[in-house]
Write a protein that holds these residues in place. Structure first.
Motif, short mmCIF file in Angstrom:
data_model
loop_
_atom_site.label_atom_id
_atom_site.label_comp_id
_atom_site.label_asym_id
_atom_site.label_seq_id
_atom_site.Cartn_x
_atom_site.Cartn_y
_atom_site.Cartn_z
N GLY A 1 57.68 13.98 -0.92
CA GLY A 1 56.43 14.70 -1.04
C GLY A 1 55.91 14.93 -2.43
N THR B 1 53.92 13.53 -5.43
CA THR B 1 53.01 12.44 -5.75
C THR B 1 53.18 11.95 -7.19
N TYR C 1 60.84 19.01 5.88
CA TYR C 1 61.02 19.17 4.43
C TYR C 1 60.44 18.00 3.63
N GLN C 2 60.31 16.81 4.24
CA GLN C 2 59.75 15.68 3.51
C GLN C 2 58.24 15.76 3.41
N HIS C 3 57.63 16.67 4.15
CA HIS C 3 56.17 16.74 4.20
C HIS C 3 55.60 17.98 3.53
N THR C 4 56.33 19.08 3.56
CA THR C 4 55.81 20.30 2.95
C THR C 4 56.95 21.18 2.44
N ARG C 5 56.71 21.79 1.28
CA ARG C 5 57.65 22.76 0.72
C ARG C 5 57.00 24.14 0.63
N ARG D 1 58.42 10.23 -3.97
CA ARG D 1 57.30 10.13 -3.03
C ARG D 1 57.75 10.39 -1.60
N GLN D 2 58.94 9.89 -1.24
CA GLN D 2 59.47 10.14 0.11
C GLN D 2 59.62 11.63 0.38
#
Length: 295
Positions: free
Chosen positions: A249, A251, A186-190, A246-247
């Motif tokens: 995802g 920007t 979840y921290q990388h892609t939604r 940012r953590q």
């Protein structure tokens, strides 16, 4: 052996971070004397209430507690107790402490009110673990003893309350797989499409499974998990809001602010400003698999 119904005094303060298993008082976990803030947990906990009455807020859910109430709280959740005069013994461990042992912590109910022989047995085991963690935790034999004592405690708790077992439906299995992948990613892609690719199924299949189990779409489940983590970090840390975004995802801080406001109903700044007030406000949260899928 400790006499039935009596709990040995827990260790009053936190011990070295290198210790795998230990016990502490509930008060020693508080970030301040009045529990004005949530604490973000870096270990697994069993909390056994021993005196007083109050509420434990676990991920912003208020759970009533009285003597005999037992809570299982997971690493990464946030905890606060209100009012602050609830007394409890806490068993803490790092996940690796149970490596190779035949026990599944997920089988322990998140909350149970102990009574009778079950309460006596759990009190005895927690109290003995407290004594042994004070006396033996720094020796190889002592660490092995504590690991097996914790295993016995968790196995006993996994039988409380008795739950009817049934085979999971295909939608439940798909949801559980999706939930595990969300925890990892979840921290990388939604993007639901990314999770569908990982699981080798279609977005439609994921959405149908999530609707069947939770009543919410796969995208809603995913966004709720991100919003929960944002709420934890805003409530329990002093990390800058932009860094938290940012953590997770985002920007651009404005995108994070819009997302959080849409999910929670207030801005990240307003949520953080109210964090020292009882009950920081409504929060949409995903249900964990055990609650969502039923048993």
């Amino acid at each position: 052996m400790v006499p039935s119904g009596h709990l040995a005094p827990a260790l009053p303060d936190a011990v070295s971070g290198s210790v795998e298993i230990d016990t502490a008082t509930l008060a020693s976990l508080a970030p301040d004397a009045g529990w004005r803030r949530q604490v973000l947990l870096d270990r697994e906990l069993i909390v056994l209430a021993t005196g007083g009455h109050g509420h434990a807020e676990v991920d912003f859910r208020a759970l009533p507690c009285r003597p005999g109430t037992l809570l299982r709280v997971r690493t990464g959740q946030v905890l606060r107790c209100t009012p602050p005069h609830l007394a409890a013994t806490v068993v803490r461990w790092r996940p690796e402490a149970l490596a190779g042992l035949d026990v599944n912590v997920a089988d322990v109910p998140p909350r149970v009110q102990l009574a009778g022989e079950d309460e006596d047995a759990v009190i005895n085991e927690v109290s003995q673990l407290t004594v042994d963690s004070r006396r033996h935790r720094d020796t190889p034999v002592g660490r092995s003893l504590l690991r097996h004592q914790l295993t016995v405690l968790l196995l006993r708790l996994s039988t409380l309350p008795p739950r009817a077992r049934r085979a999971a439906r295909p939608e439940e299995l798909t949801f559980q797989r999706f939930h595990r992948e969300v925890e990892l990613g979840y921290q990388h892609t939604r993007r639901v499409e990314d999770y569908a690719d990982r699981l080798g199924c279609s977005v439609r299949t994921l959405t149908r499974a999530c609707l069947a189990v939770t009543g919410r779409s796969a995208k809603q489940v995913l966004d709720e998990r991100v919003a929960l983590q944002a709420s934890r970090l805003l409530a329990a840390t002093d990390e800058p809001i932009a860094r938290i975004g940012r953590q997770l995802g985002f920007t651009e801080p404005t995108n994070f602010g819009r997302f959080f406001t849409r999910e929670i109903g207030v801005s990240p700044g307003a949520f953080r400003a109210a964090r020292e007030q009882p009950g920081p406000g409504p929060l949409v949260r995903p249900r964990p698999p055990a609650e969502a899928a039923g048993s």
